[in-house]
Design a protein around this motif. Sequence first.
Motif, PDB file in Angstrom:
ATOM      1  N   ALA A  29       0.808  -1.216   0.000  1.00 51.35           N
ATOM      2  CA  ALA A  29       0.000   0.000   0.000  1.00 51.35           C
ATOM      3  C   ALA A  29       0.843   1.269   0.000  1.00 51.35           C
ATOM      4  CB  ALA A  29      -0.966   0.018   1.186  1.00 51.35           C
ATOM      5  N   VAL A  30       2.150   1.150  -0.312  1.00 55.90           N
ATOM      6  CA  VAL A  30       3.036   2.309  -0.282  1.00 55.90           C
ATOM      7  C   VAL A  30       3.857   2.432  -1.563  1.00 55.90           C
ATOM      8  CG1 VAL A  30       4.963   3.372   0.948  1.00 55.90           C
ATOM      9  CG2 VAL A  30       3.224   2.171   2.238  1.00 55.90           C
ATOM     10  N   ILE A  31       4.472   1.343  -1.993  1.00 61.40           N
ATOM     11  CA  ILE A  31       5.437   1.365  -3.088  1.00 61.40           C
ATOM     12  C   ILE A  31       4.722   1.179  -4.421  1.00 61.40           C
ATOM     13  CG2 ILE A  31       7.508   0.291  -4.021  1.00 61.40           C
ATOM     14  CD1 ILE A  31       7.954  -0.816  -1.134  1.00 61.40           C
ATOM     15  N   SER A  32       4.934   2.107  -5.334  1.00 62.08           N
ATOM     16  CA  SER A  32       4.334   2.020  -6.657  1.00 62.08           C
ATOM     17  C   SER A  32       5.123   1.035  -7.522  1.00 62.08           C
ATOM     18  CB  SER A  32       4.332   3.397  -7.319  1.00 62.08           C
ATOM     19  OG  SER A  32       3.801   3.303  -8.606  1.00 62.08           O
ATOM     20  N   LEU A  33       4.409   0.147  -8.194  1.00 62.07           N
ATOM     21  CA  LEU A  33       5.036  -0.848  -9.070  1.00 62.07           C
ATOM     22  C   LEU A  33       4.810  -0.443 -10.519  1.00 62.07           C
ATOM     23  CD1 LEU A  33       3.897  -4.079  -7.248  1.00 62.07           C
ATOM     24  CD2 LEU A  33       6.092  -2.949  -7.076  1.00 62.07           C
ATOM     25  N   LYS A  34       5.706   0.333 -11.067  1.00 54.87           N
ATOM     26  CA  LYS A  34       5.523   0.856 -12.413  1.00 54.87           C
ATOM     27  C   LYS A  34       5.981  -0.116 -13.491  1.00 54.87           C
ATOM     28  CE  LYS A  34       5.933   5.501 -10.855  1.00 54.87           C
ATOM     29  NZ  LYS A  34       5.325   6.652 -11.288  1.00 54.87           N
ATOM     30  N   TRP A  35       6.748  -1.168 -13.131  1.00 56.97           N
ATOM     31  CA  TRP A  35       7.245  -2.059 -14.176  1.00 56.97           C
ATOM     32  C   TRP A  35       6.210  -3.068 -14.646  1.00 56.97           C
ATOM     33  CZ3 TRP A  35       9.553  -2.223  -9.251  1.00 56.97           C
ATOM     34  CH2 TRP A  35       9.228  -3.319  -8.498  1.00 56.97           C
ATOM     35  N   PHE A  36       5.083  -3.201 -13.924  1.00 56.12           N
ATOM     36  CA  PHE A  36       4.000  -4.045 -14.418  1.00 56.12           C
ATOM     37  C   PHE A  36       3.126  -3.199 -15.328  1.00 56.12           C
ATOM     38  CE2 PHE A  36       4.759  -6.165 -10.239  1.00 56.12           C
ATOM     39  CZ  PHE A  36       5.357  -7.291 -10.776  1.00 56.12           C
ATOM     40  N   ALA A  37       2.816  -3.717 -16.495  1.00 54.69           N
ATOM     41  CA  ALA A  37       2.116  -2.941 -17.509  1.00 54.69           C
ATOM     42  C   ALA A  37       0.693  -2.589 -17.081  1.00 54.69           C
ATOM     43  CB  ALA A  37       2.099  -3.709 -18.822  1.00 54.69           C
ATOM     44  N   VAL A  38      -0.069  -3.556 -16.633  1.00 57.82           N
ATOM     45  CA  VAL A  38      -1.484  -3.307 -16.371  1.00 57.82           C
ATOM     46  C   VAL A  38      -1.774  -3.326 -14.884  1.00 57.82           C
ATOM     47  CG1 VAL A  38      -3.812  -4.142 -16.809  1.00 57.82           C
ATOM     48  CG2 VAL A  38      -2.083  -4.332 -18.584  1.00 57.82           C
ATOM     49  N   ALA A  39      -1.582  -4.446 -14.251  1.00 55.19           N
ATOM     50  CA  ALA A  39      -1.929  -4.594 -12.845  1.00 55.19           C
ATOM     51  C   ALA A  39      -0.910  -5.497 -12.171  1.00 55.19           C
ATOM     52  CB  ALA A  39      -3.331  -5.189 -12.712  1.00 55.19           C
ATOM     53  N   LYS A  40      -0.907  -5.451 -10.876  1.00 56.06           N
ATOM     54  CA  LYS A  40      -0.021  -6.303 -10.091  1.00 56.06           C
ATOM     55  C   LYS A  40      -0.450  -7.758 -10.279  1.00 56.06           C
ATOM     56  CE  LYS A  40      -0.351  -5.640  -5.660  1.00 56.06           C
ATOM     57  NZ  LYS A  40      -0.222  -5.226  -4.270  1.00 56.06           N
ATOM     58  N   PRO A  41       0.463  -8.655 -10.673  1.00 54.31           N
ATOM     59  CA  PRO A  41       0.066 -10.049 -10.917  1.00 54.31           C
ATOM     60  C   PRO A  41      -0.225 -10.791  -9.608  1.00 54.31           C
ATOM     61  CG  PRO A  41       2.409  -9.765 -11.272  1.00 54.31           C
ATOM     62  CD  PRO A  41       1.853  -8.408 -11.012  1.00 54.31           C
ATOM     63  N   LEU A  42      -0.858 -11.944  -9.758  1.00 51.67           N
ATOM     64  CA  LEU A  42      -1.260 -12.732  -8.599  1.00 51.67           C
ATOM     65  C   LEU A  42      -0.065 -13.178  -7.776  1.00 51.67           C
ATOM     66  CD1 LEU A  42      -3.533 -14.104  -7.001  1.00 51.67           C
ATOM     67  CD2 LEU A  42      -3.277 -16.073  -8.506  1.00 51.67           C
ATOM     68  N   TRP A  43       1.045 -13.533  -8.417  1.00 49.48           N
ATOM     69  CA  TRP A  43       2.199 -13.989  -7.653  1.00 49.48           C
ATOM     70  C   TRP A  43       2.760 -12.870  -6.774  1.00 49.48           C
ATOM     71  CZ3 TRP A  43       6.778 -11.485  -8.203  1.00 49.48           C
ATOM     72  CH2 TRP A  43       6.993 -10.765  -9.367  1.00 49.48           C
ATOM     73  N   ALA A  44       2.689 -11.634  -7.232  1.00 45.64           N
ATOM     74  CA  ALA A  44       3.151 -10.505  -6.416  1.00 45.64           C
ATOM     75  C   ALA A  44       2.216 -10.275  -5.237  1.00 45.64           C
ATOM     76  CB  ALA A  44       3.241  -9.245  -7.263  1.00 45.64           C
ATOM     77  N   ARG A  45       0.929 -10.471  -5.452  1.00 42.50           N
ATOM     78  CA  ARG A  45      -0.040 -10.337  -4.362  1.00 42.50           C
ATOM     79  C   ARG A  45       0.172 -11.426  -3.305  1.00 42.50           C
ATOM     80  NH1 ARG A  45      -3.733  -6.552  -6.129  1.00 42.50           N
ATOM     81  NH2 ARG A  45      -3.870  -6.377  -8.388  1.00 42.50           N
ATOM     82  N   LEU A  46       0.438 -12.657  -3.753  1.00 41.97           N
ATOM     83  CA  LEU A  46       0.667 -13.745  -2.805  1.00 41.97           C
ATOM     84  C   LEU A  46       1.968 -13.563  -2.042  1.00 41.97           C
ATOM     85  CD1 LEU A  46      -0.567 -16.799  -4.888  1.00 41.97           C
ATOM     86  CD2 LEU A  46      -1.756 -15.581  -3.061  1.00 41.97           C
ATOM     87  N   LEU A  47       3.000 -13.076  -2.704  1.00 35.40           N
ATOM     88  CA  LEU A  47       4.260 -12.791  -2.022  1.00 35.40           C
ATOM     89  C   LEU A  47       4.069 -11.696  -0.972  1.00 35.40           C
ATOM     90  CD1 LEU A  47       7.313 -13.366  -1.893  1.00 35.40           C
ATOM     91  CD2 LEU A  47       7.596 -11.554  -3.581  1.00 35.40           C
ATOM     92  N   LEU A  49       1.291 -11.061   0.542  1.00 31.72           N
ATOM     93  CA  LEU A  49       0.487 -11.675   1.598  1.00 31.72           C
ATOM     94  C   LEU A  49       1.368 -12.449   2.573  1.00 31.72           C
ATOM     95  CD1 LEU A  49      -2.579 -11.985   2.291  1.00 31.72           C
ATOM     96  CD2 LEU A  49      -2.456 -14.178   1.140  1.00 31.72           C
ATOM     97  N   ILE A  50       2.354 -13.175   2.066  1.00 37.38           N
ATOM     98  CA  ILE A  50       3.262 -13.933   2.925  1.00 37.38           C
ATOM     99  C   ILE A  50       4.106 -13.000   3.789  1.00 37.38           C
ATOM    100  CG2 ILE A  50       5.286 -15.452   2.884  1.00 37.38           C
ATOM    101  CD1 ILE A  50       4.002 -16.780   0.404  1.00 37.38           C
ATOM    102  N   VAL A  51       4.623 -11.936   3.190  1.00 42.64           N
ATOM    103  CA  VAL A  51       5.439 -10.983   3.951  1.00 42.64           C
ATOM    104  C   VAL A  51       4.601 -10.315   5.036  1.00 42.64           C
ATOM    105  CG1 VAL A  51       6.713  -8.804   3.779  1.00 42.64           C
ATOM    106  CG2 VAL A  51       7.089 -10.611   2.101  1.00 42.64           C
ATOM    107  N   LEU A  52       3.373  -9.933   4.714  1.00 42.94           N
ATOM    108  CA  LEU A  52       2.506  -9.315   5.708  1.00 42.94           C
ATOM    109  C   LEU A  52       2.127 -10.296   6.821  1.00 42.94           C
ATOM    110  CD1 LEU A  52       0.212  -7.139   3.429  1.00 42.94           C
ATOM    111  CD2 LEU A  52       1.926  -6.342   5.066  1.00 42.94           C
ATOM    112  N   TYR A  53       2.010 -11.579   6.499  1.00 47.41           N
ATOM    113  CA  TYR A  53       1.743 -12.605   7.511  1.00 47.41           C
ATOM    114  C   TYR A  53       2.873 -12.643   8.540  1.00 47.41           C
ATOM    115  CZ  TYR A  53       1.526 -17.266   9.564  1.00 47.41           C
ATOM    116  OH  TYR A  53       1.508 -18.312  10.440  1.00 47.41           O
TER     117      TYR A  53
END
Length: 103
Positions: A29-47, A49-53
Amino acid sequence: MGNSASVWLVIVLAVLAANTPFVNERCFAVISLKWFAVAKPLWARLLELIVLYFCLGFIAHALESGAGNPFPQGWEFYAINGCLFLVLAFPGFVYRYLKRKHD
């Protein structure tokens, strides 16, 4: 902080942390991911999620240590806790991939 307040704080933080990867396009919720063209992929969301856990586990352990001696936990505790965290993430997953209209 009392025991009841720390329990509710951990529960509220768990709900927020579990749904954060799915409700926004920024990493943590802080760092902008500009290298993804459209949206943050599922693997980035799951990663994320693990870090936040693990971050939430550290906060919960710190609160438990501040209240007294922390109880030793086995692998069963962490397996159940991880599954509960995934259940708490389900509303964000449904919002992102099942309910929201994609353009």
